[in-house]
Write a protein that holds these residues in place. Structure first.
Motif, PDB file in Angstrom:
ATOM      1  N   HIS A 185       0.545  -1.437  -0.371  1.00 38.82           N
ATOM      2  CA  HIS A 185      -0.067  -0.003  -0.095  1.00 38.82           C
ATOM      3  C   HIS A 185       1.051   1.259  -0.057  1.00 38.82           C
ATOM      4  O   HIS A 185       1.965   1.466   0.827  1.00 38.82           O
ATOM      5  CB  HIS A 185      -0.961   0.081   0.843  1.00 38.82           C
ATOM      6  CG  HIS A 185      -2.279  -0.656   1.310  1.00 38.82           C
ATOM      7  ND1 HIS A 185      -2.938  -0.437   0.295  1.00 38.82           N
ATOM      8  CD2 HIS A 185      -2.301  -2.666   1.668  1.00 38.82           C
ATOM      9  CE1 HIS A 185      -4.156  -1.471   0.896  1.00 38.82           C
ATOM     10  NE2 HIS A 185      -3.226  -2.892   1.649  1.00 38.82           N
ATOM     11  N   PRO A 187       0.164   4.105   1.241  1.00 43.01           N
ATOM     12  CA  PRO A 187      -0.504   5.688   2.040  1.00 43.01           C
ATOM     13  C   PRO A 187      -0.807   6.983   1.636  1.00 43.01           C
ATOM     14  O   PRO A 187      -1.667   7.690   1.585  1.00 43.01           O
ATOM     15  CB  PRO A 187      -0.971   5.311   3.529  1.00 43.01           C
ATOM     16  CG  PRO A 187      -0.361   4.017   3.829  1.00 43.01           C
ATOM     17  CD  PRO A 187       0.570   4.075   2.318  1.00 43.01           C
ATOM     18  N   THR A 397      -6.617   1.101   0.572  1.00 41.61           N
ATOM     19  CA  THR A 397      -5.216   1.761   1.509  1.00 41.61           C
ATOM     20  C   THR A 397      -5.717   2.320   2.166  1.00 41.61           C
ATOM     21  O   THR A 397      -5.503   2.557   3.593  1.00 41.61           O
ATOM     22  CB  THR A 397      -4.723   2.802   0.492  1.00 41.61           C
ATOM     23  OG1 THR A 397      -4.192   1.587  -0.821  1.00 41.61           O
ATOM     24  CG2 THR A 397      -2.986   3.394   1.092  1.00 41.61           C
ATOM     25  N   CYS A 398      -6.829   3.658   2.621  1.00 41.18           N
ATOM     26  CA  CYS A 398      -7.876   4.427   3.530  1.00 41.18           C
ATOM     27  C   CYS A 398      -8.679   4.199   3.609  1.00 41.18           C
ATOM     28  O   CYS A 398      -8.673   5.010   2.421  1.00 41.18           O
ATOM     29  CB  CYS A 398      -6.675   5.773   3.276  1.00 41.18           C
ATOM     30  SG  CYS A 398      -6.863   6.558   4.353  1.00 41.18           S
TER      31      CYS A 398
END
Length: 413
Positions: A185, A187, A397-398
């Protein structure tokens, strides 16, 4: 926090040997009871005349681990890691290495097949064309003789005559690049992309000794990394391009945001899962939570933790982290603070840390926003409690609501 072991099974350095028929990438899924780990080997039989190899464990964000080759014939392989009490033996037949992986006296079957590891799906990762301008920049920590390289991202439709807010992003613990890349990922890249589309600029940079940044992290503590971030803040302010300069930190980066906020070096700060309690207490909570997640009874205390750490002296970062209590710094902060956490965070538990942050900041600034998001883990991914540590497997991811809240809060200042 990458410095803390996330999984009970550690797969680090492997000893192997070279054979003509085994080259390129071989991968297999290790089913070790309640967890599954993809193991990937990269063999180069031609290097240095005797062959070379590296290993990846993507779910542990461990890539390019050096492998020493010991014994490898045309159809058999045997490898071991004495320090980890680990060994693997296998035989090549019809394109498959069928073997047994052993660690700590427990055996698991492991088959390896030739082929590249599959790339995980990351739907939030931005793709070109981005629709906004980015600029490669560097700033310097002269005291440490370190040059930090990063990406300055401007908002959509940015013009030099329009002043906009900007944040400098500070990664969590461990050597990380400007995207805070972990478990496949990115972020900070995702956050920078979202903020740019909401009129907010950002600077994300490679940690010391990572990517294009110079220096190394040996002997460094959170205080040293805070100095790096402070130099970035000063660089942004001196550019004259922005009306407000803030800091956005994740995990240890959130702790650093509190340090710099106490010194008045930023106009505002965003802490994403930043610690609010003393480091030794945080690690105790973390260990107990992880054992509980695995169904193992645990009652680790600060005393037992410190006795255990006393047998492993020399980790300057860890010693500093365990002794550091963010509350005195939190009590000095008067600038606007957004402090967020997820209810399923097993690394920085929300109940104790957010409560401490809320108590320290009570009545300090009417613009403060302190919030716990239900069902989010340490990376702010949606998950169930049992899967809170499956960062690699989770495609998100977020959380979109966290992204929306961060942008809306910054734009409201």
């Amino acid at each position: 926090m990458k410095r803390i072991a996330l999984l009970g099974l550690a797969v680090m350095t492997v000893a192997m040997s070279y054979a003509q028929r085994i080259s390129g990438t071989w991968k297999g899924m290790l089913n070790a009871g309640n967890q599954k780990l993809e193991i990937v080997f990269h063999f180069d039989p031609s290097k240095d005349g005797g062959g070379a190899a590296t290993m990846d464990v993507p779910a542990q964000s461990a890539m390019g681990i050096p492998v020493r080759l010991n014994l490898l014939s045309a159809d058999s392989v045997s490898l071991d890691v004495l320090a980890l009490l680990m060994e693997y033996t296998g035989k090549l037949n019809n394109g498959v290495i069928t073997g047994t992986f052993r660690q700590f006296g427990v055996a698991f079957p492991l088959e390896l097949k030739a082929g590249d590891a599959g790339k995980p799906n990351r739907p939030q990762e931005p793709e070109s064309p981005l629709g906004y301008k980015t600029e490669e920049v560097t700033f310097t920590n002269q005291k440490a003789h370190v040059s930090l390289a990063g990406t300055l991202t401007y908002p959509v439709n940015y013009t030099p005559d329009k002043k906009v807010p900007v944040v400098i992003m500070v990664t969590g613990s461990g050597a990380q690049n400007r995207d805070e890349e972990v478990f496949a990922h990115k972020p900070f890249r995702v956050i920078a992309d979202y903020l740019a589309k909401q009129g907010i600029a950002s600077l994300r940079y490679d940690d010391r000794g990572v990517g294009q940044s110079t220096g190394n992290q040996a002997g460094c503590t959170s205080a040293d990394f805070a100095e790096d971030a402070a130099c970035g803040l000063s660089w942004l302010k001196s550019s004259g391009k922005f009306n407000q300069v803030g800091i956005l930190g994740h995990s240890e980066g959130g702790l650093i945001a509190f340090m710099l906020g106490a010194e008045g070096k930023a106009d505002f700060l965003v802490s994403m899962a930043g610690p609010g309690i003393k480091g030794d207490s945080l690690l105790v909570e973390q260990q107990n939570a992880l054992f509980k997640l695995k169904g193992i009874p645990s009652n680790v205390s600060v005393s037992t933790l410190r006795k255990s750490m006393a047998t492993q002296p020399g980790n300057v970062w860890l010693e500093y982290f365990m002794d550091y209590d963010p509350r005195p710094d939190l009590e000095r902060i008067t600038i606007p603070v957004m402090a967020v956490n997820g209810s399923n965070d097993m690394q920085v538990l929300s109940d104790s840390n957010i409560s401490a942050i809320r108590n320290c900041l009570s009545g300090k600034n009417s613009k403060n926003l302190i919030k716990v998001y239900p069902g989010l883990n340490h990376l702010f991914q949606h998950c169930e409690p049992a899967s809170s540590m499956d960062y690699y497997k989770i495609e998100e991811t977020c959380s979109p609501e966290v992204l929306r809240d961060i942008a809306a809060w910054i734009n409201s200042l």
